[in-house]
Design an enzyme around this catalytic site. Structure first.
Site, mmCIF file in Angstrom:
data_model
loop_
_atom_site.group_PDB
_atom_site.id
_atom_site.type_symbol
_atom_site.label_atom_id
_atom_site.label_comp_id
_atom_site.label_asym_id
_atom_site.label_seq_id
_atom_site.Cartn_x
_atom_site.Cartn_y
_atom_site.Cartn_z
ATOM 1 C CG ASP A 1 10.625 -14.191 -6.091
ATOM 2 O OD1 ASP A 1 10.063 -14.751 -5.136
ATOM 3 O OD2 ASP A 1 10.300 -14.364 -7.273
ATOM 4 C CG ASP B 1 11.156 -14.997 -11.686
ATOM 5 O OD1 ASP B 1 10.038 -15.326 -11.239
ATOM 6 O OD2 ASP B 1 11.884 -15.748 -12.360
ATOM 7 C CD GLU C 1 7.509 -14.805 -1.790
ATOM 8 O OE1 GLU C 1 6.330 -14.758 -2.097
ATOM 9 O OE2 GLU C 1 8.392 -15.184 -2.567
#
Ligand SMILES: [Zn+2]
Length: 400
Positions: free
Chosen positions: A192, A356, A276
């Site tokens: 991420d 996170d 992502e």
């Protein structure tokens, strides 16, 4: 079943003064042909109401080269001149596509001026790389800084002078790969893009912005300030402009180098990588501190894609609507109250999450689920309505 992967290699060139003059003439010829063709197209349209197409212009270009005033064009690579016509053609097509779609009527091809146009030219064929040299038609052998080996079949080369003054060559190559599905998935990771650091991995690892990033941005800011103080049109201003451009180039190079190393490490170490799709989310993250990945996400993603292909690892891209940050990794509840400033949060189920790390975990989990779906579907090409996609894309019937 093979699949073609395209890779772009970019190398810096070490030109002699004579070669640099030749490069500038090639770039000048490209600009000349572009402007000439644009003028011809406009005239033709005024007189006939019809467009003058690429093929007709090619014929006219051949005739132009026979005229005494423009015979100098014969000293240039003929394909690079034709390429200018092709570029103009696609600039027109881009424009009309935009108009058809009802978008703003901007971007109509304009004349290129020597002052504002970046010197560049493209040679679609016959540029070859041999050891420390690149061979260019009508120019000969030019020294190249080969910082990484070139793989695949060369599909054309673009030469461009960056604002810092250096010339670079970009070579596109094509390679046939057979997507393999025999790498067992034992290790997996979700990555991420972090708020505080560059990236946070589901393994718990935090990847910080490299140290040079802070120094370089500070230097850049200082150089930009110095530039703004210089008098317009002065030679000092020009010097300051080159200094800023050099720094920009350096940051760009360091970033790409850093992302290359990171992506290589990830595909070697992990069988399955989930990331992502940041195309839209990136925009929403205006509060985010600037990071290396902000400017390089697209690059990082494409590096991961082709490297995953080469290393037979799997890359899962999670659609942008997946609420990776708001989702509780342990109970599945969604915390809609989470704001950008929240570093951590406690779910109603009692579990405390680091923002996170939780997101990275969720991305990893989602990626694994996607992968299992892909396996169940016989490694068929998967791209679902949520925008999730899986790679390598393998056609059904590979015997697994
Ligand atoms: Zn929970």
């Amino acid at each position: 079943m093979t699949r073609t992967i395209q890779t772009t290699y970019r190398y810096r060139l070490n030109l002699t003064a004579e070669q640099e003059a030749q490069f500038r003439r090639f770039a000048g010829a490209r600009r000349f042909v572009w402007n000439w063709a644009l003028e011809r197209k406009r005239e033709h349209f005024k007189q006939t109401g019809k467009t003058l197409g690429f093929n007709a212009l090619c014929v006219e270009l051949t005739r132009l080269k026979q005229e005494p005033n423009t015979a100098w064009l014969r000293e240039m690579d003929s394909q690079s001149l034709q390429q200018a016509l092709r570029d103009l053609d696609s600039a027109y097509q881009h424009f009309f596509r935009r108009v058809r779609k009802g978008e703003k009527k901007k971007g109509f091809p304009t004349f290129k001026s020597r002052k504002t146009d970046t010197p560049r030219f493209r040679i679609p064929q016959r540029v070859t790389l041999d050891g420390a040299f690149v061979s260019i038609p009508k120019i000969g052998l030019v020294r190249v800084v080969l910082h990484r080996p070139l793989e695949g079949i060369t599909k054309g080369a673009t030469f461009k002078q960056e604002a810092c003054g250096h010339w670079y060559i970009s070579i596109v190559t094509e390679q046939q790969v057979v997507p393999r599905t025999d790498r067992p998935v034992r290790t997996h990771i979700g990555v991420d893009v972090g708020l505080k650091s560059l990236a946070v991995c589901s393994t718990g690892e935090t990847i910080d912005n490299p140290r040079w990033y802070r120094t370089q941005t500070r230097k850049l800011r200082r150089a930009q300030k110095a530039l703004s103080r210089k008098v317009k049109g002065s030679s000092n201003r020009n010097k300051a402009r080159v200094a800023v451009a050099r720094l920009h180039q350096k940051v760009k190079n360091q970033r790409s180098d850093f992302l290359h190393k990171l992506s290589t490490r990830l595909v070697r170490q992990f069988d399955l990588i989930s990331i992502e799709d940041l195309r839209v989310r990136g925009l929403a993250r205006t509060k985010r501190a600037k990071s290396v990945l902000d400017a390089g996400w697209g690059m990082f993603r494409s590096m991961l894609t082709y490297k995953a292909d080469r290393n037979n690892s799997y890359l899962m891209t999670i659609g942008r609507f997946y609420p990776s940050t708001k989702l509780c990794g342990s109970c599945g509840a969604i915390n809609d109250d989470l704001t950008l400033s929240d570093r951590g949060w406690t779910c109603a189920c009692g579990v405390h999450h680091d923002r996170d790390l939780n997101a990275a975990h969720n991305i990893d989990l989602k990626g694994k689920r996607l992968f299992e779906q892909m396996v169940a579907a016989g490694y068929a090409e998967t791209e679902n309505a949520c925008g999730d996609s899986a790679s390598p894309i393998v056609t059904v019937g590979t015997g697994r």
